[in-house]
Design an enzyme around this catalytic site. Structure first.
Site, PDB file in Angstrom:
ATOM      1  N   ARG A   1     -60.140 -43.726  52.327  1.00  0.00           N
ATOM      2  CA  ARG A   1     -60.384 -45.320  52.290  1.00  0.00           C
ATOM      3  C   ARG A   1     -59.017 -46.013  52.930  1.00  0.00           C
ATOM      4  O   ARG A   1     -59.286 -46.858  53.984  1.00  0.00           O
ATOM      5  CB  ARG A   1     -60.565 -45.789  50.684  1.00  0.00           C
ATOM      6  CG  ARG A   1     -61.869 -45.316  50.334  1.00  0.00           C
ATOM      7  CD  ARG A   1     -62.098 -46.358  48.895  1.00  0.00           C
ATOM      8  NE  ARG A   1     -61.246 -46.120  47.703  1.00  0.00           N
ATOM      9  CZ  ARG A   1     -61.389 -45.237  46.766  1.00  0.00           C
ATOM     10  NH1 ARG A   1     -62.714 -44.356  46.830  1.00  0.00           N
ATOM     11  NH2 ARG A   1     -60.693 -44.943  45.799  1.00  0.00           N
TER      12      ARG A   1
ATOM     13  N   LYS B   1     -60.318 -64.340  48.623  1.00  0.00           N
ATOM     14  CA  LYS B   1     -61.782 -64.759  48.651  1.00  0.00           C
ATOM     15  C   LYS B   1     -62.523 -64.895  47.243  1.00  0.00           C
ATOM     16  O   LYS B   1     -61.967 -63.974  46.495  1.00  0.00           O
ATOM     17  CB  LYS B   1     -62.404 -63.768  49.635  1.00  0.00           C
ATOM     18  CG  LYS B   1     -63.739 -63.860  49.768  1.00  0.00           C
ATOM     19  CD  LYS B   1     -64.344 -62.576  50.444  1.00  0.00           C
ATOM     20  CE  LYS B   1     -65.262 -61.790  49.494  1.00  0.00           C
ATOM     21  NZ  LYS B   1     -65.966 -60.737  50.413  1.00  0.00           N
TER      22      LYS B   1
ATOM     23  N   LYS C   1     -66.945 -69.851  53.933  1.00  0.00           N
ATOM     24  CA  LYS C   1     -67.724 -68.752  54.341  1.00  0.00           C
ATOM     25  C   LYS C   1     -68.973 -68.649  53.959  1.00  0.00           C
ATOM     26  O   LYS C   1     -69.422 -68.273  52.966  1.00  0.00           O
ATOM     27  CB  LYS C   1     -66.684 -67.528  53.609  1.00  0.00           C
ATOM     28  CG  LYS C   1     -67.438 -66.328  54.187  1.00  0.00           C
ATOM     29  CD  LYS C   1     -66.286 -65.020  54.092  1.00  0.00           C
ATOM     30  CE  LYS C   1     -67.048 -63.921  54.370  1.00  0.00           C
ATOM     31  NZ  LYS C   1     -66.166 -62.450  54.246  1.00  0.00           N
TER      32      LYS C   1
HETATM   33  P1  13P Z   1     -70.526 -58.882  55.604  1.00  0.00           P
HETATM   34  O1  13P Z   1     -70.088 -59.622  56.871  1.00  0.00           O
HETATM   35  O2  13P Z   1     -70.721 -57.394  55.730  1.00  0.00           O
HETATM   36  O3  13P Z   1     -71.683 -59.624  55.020  1.00  0.00           O
HETATM   37  O4  13P Z   1     -69.304 -58.770  54.672  1.00  0.00           O
HETATM   38  C1  13P Z   1     -68.539 -60.139  54.402  1.00  0.00           C
HETATM   39  C2  13P Z   1     -68.240 -60.454  53.091  1.00  0.00           C
HETATM   40  O5  13P Z   1     -67.008 -60.402  52.929  1.00  0.00           O
HETATM   41  C3  13P Z   1     -69.065 -60.671  51.956  1.00  0.00           C
HETATM   42  O6  13P Z   1     -68.479 -60.807  50.925  1.00  0.00           O
END
Ligand code: 13P
Length: 336
Positions: free
Chosen positions: A44, A134, A217
């Site tokens: 990872r 996030k 987001k």
């Molecule tokens: P994806 O762009 O693969 O949807 O992932 C973004 C993300 O952080 C989802 O929480």
């Protein structure tokens, strides 16, 4: 300009976007299984470090969202991962929710957990070098979903999370993801995403969030993945812009979309069109996971020692996304 606003702009300005490399170990294991690479902490790290040491980091990536395991790992060059990222000019970030769990009294919807002990964890992440975070709330579309309960409780959690993060001097990414799964229409996605966003900002306001120090987001407006009523990319761009203009306070500096299961090129093309039509003051960029990493992961899996080749694939993808974040992408550039 507040410190938080400065951080947000540092991450998002000049066409830069966010690399969402914050897959939990469970999700990362699925991704690695799909290319037949054993999901060990070393593998990872190796894949992620390959991306973090690429040229793309300096030119295209403004921030990287890390997972708890990664932010504490030491790179092969003997540097702490946040230090490695900061050295490229990008800002290290961290996913702080502990996942979406089935909501009590509802088997079909989820509530995101992680508020307990969050203040202490945030202090630790700040010390490790994180300057943004996030939290993802997740909503599914069916005839009766998302329910008022899911819309309300996820918005409440996003607001409590954002307040704690700003208190700690970091920028919260507020991610309410209305999923693409299902056969719903784009109109349904538009209406339900609007409701979700509206409630999120009501709750954020109630919790006295400084809107100039967050990054939103969201998902784009798309028909469900199994819908037979797909809309054009132009329509996606236009509907997405209307939805955001109607529901996002103008103080928010930037919007960084998730890719949510779109292909790499689809996510790039849609972002490009959004920017071509962007008549708002919001910066519109990307915070992609799969749409930035998929090809690189596939390439890497064939020879995990081929660092340079993998970086070339990633550099190209990030370059395309950064062009799209400025409305300068075109399909011809994909093959050059
Ligand atoms: P994806 O762009 O693969 O949807 O992932 C973004 C993300 O952080 C989802 O929480």
């Amino acid at each position: 300009m507040s410190e938080l606003n400065k951080i947000a702009l540092k991450i998002l300005s000049n066409g830069k976007g966010i690399l969402a490399a914050d897959e939990s170990n469970g999700t990362m294991t699925k991704r690695l299984d799909s290319v037949a690479v054993p999901s060990t902490p070393e593998n990872r790290l190796l894949f992620r470090e390959t991306l973090f040491t690429s040229e793309a980091m300096k030119k295209f990536i403004g921030g990287v969202i890390l997972y708890d395991e990664t932010i504490k790992q030491i790179s092969n060059s003997n540097k702490a991962i946040p230090e490695l990222i900061s050295a490229t000019g990008a800002v290290p970030g961290i996913k702080v929710d502990t996942g979406a769990k089935v909501m009590a009294n509802s088997t079909e919807e989820k509530i995101t957990e992680g508020l307990d002990g969050l203040r202490e964890r945030l202090k630790e992440y700040y010390k490790l070098g994180a300057r943004f975070t996030k939290w993802r709330g997740v909503y599914n579309i069916t005839k009766k979903h998302p329910s008022e309960l899911s819309i309300h409780s996820n918005a409440h959690a996003l607001a409590r999370y954002s307040a704690l993060v700003q208190e700690c001097g970091m920028v919260p990414i507020v991610e309410p993801e209305v999923l693409m799964d299902g056969d719903h229409s784009a109109e349904d996605c538009f209406n339900k995403t609007s409701k979700v966003l509206k409630k999120c900002f009501e709750e954020l306001m109630l919790h006295n969030i400084d809107f100039s120090g967050i990054i939103l987001k969201p998902n784009m407006i798309l028909a469900g993945a199994s819908s037979d009523k797909k809309i054009s990319n132009e329509e996606t761009a236009k509907l997405t812009l209307i939805c955001l203009k109607e529901n996002v306070p103008t103080e928010v500096p930037g919007i960084a979309f998730l890719s949510g299961g779109q292909t790499e090129v689809e996510a790039t093309e849609n972002l490009n069109l959004i920017n071509k039509h962007n008549d708002t003051n919001f910066i519109m960029t990307y915070s992609y996971g799969r749409a930035l990493q998929q090809s690189a992961l596939k390439f890497w899996s064939k020879d995990i020692k081929n660092i340079e080749g993998t970086q070339n694939v990633f550099n190209h993808r990030a370059n395309m996304c950064t062009l799209a974040a400025q409305g300068k992408w075109s399909a011809e550039l994909e093959s050059q």
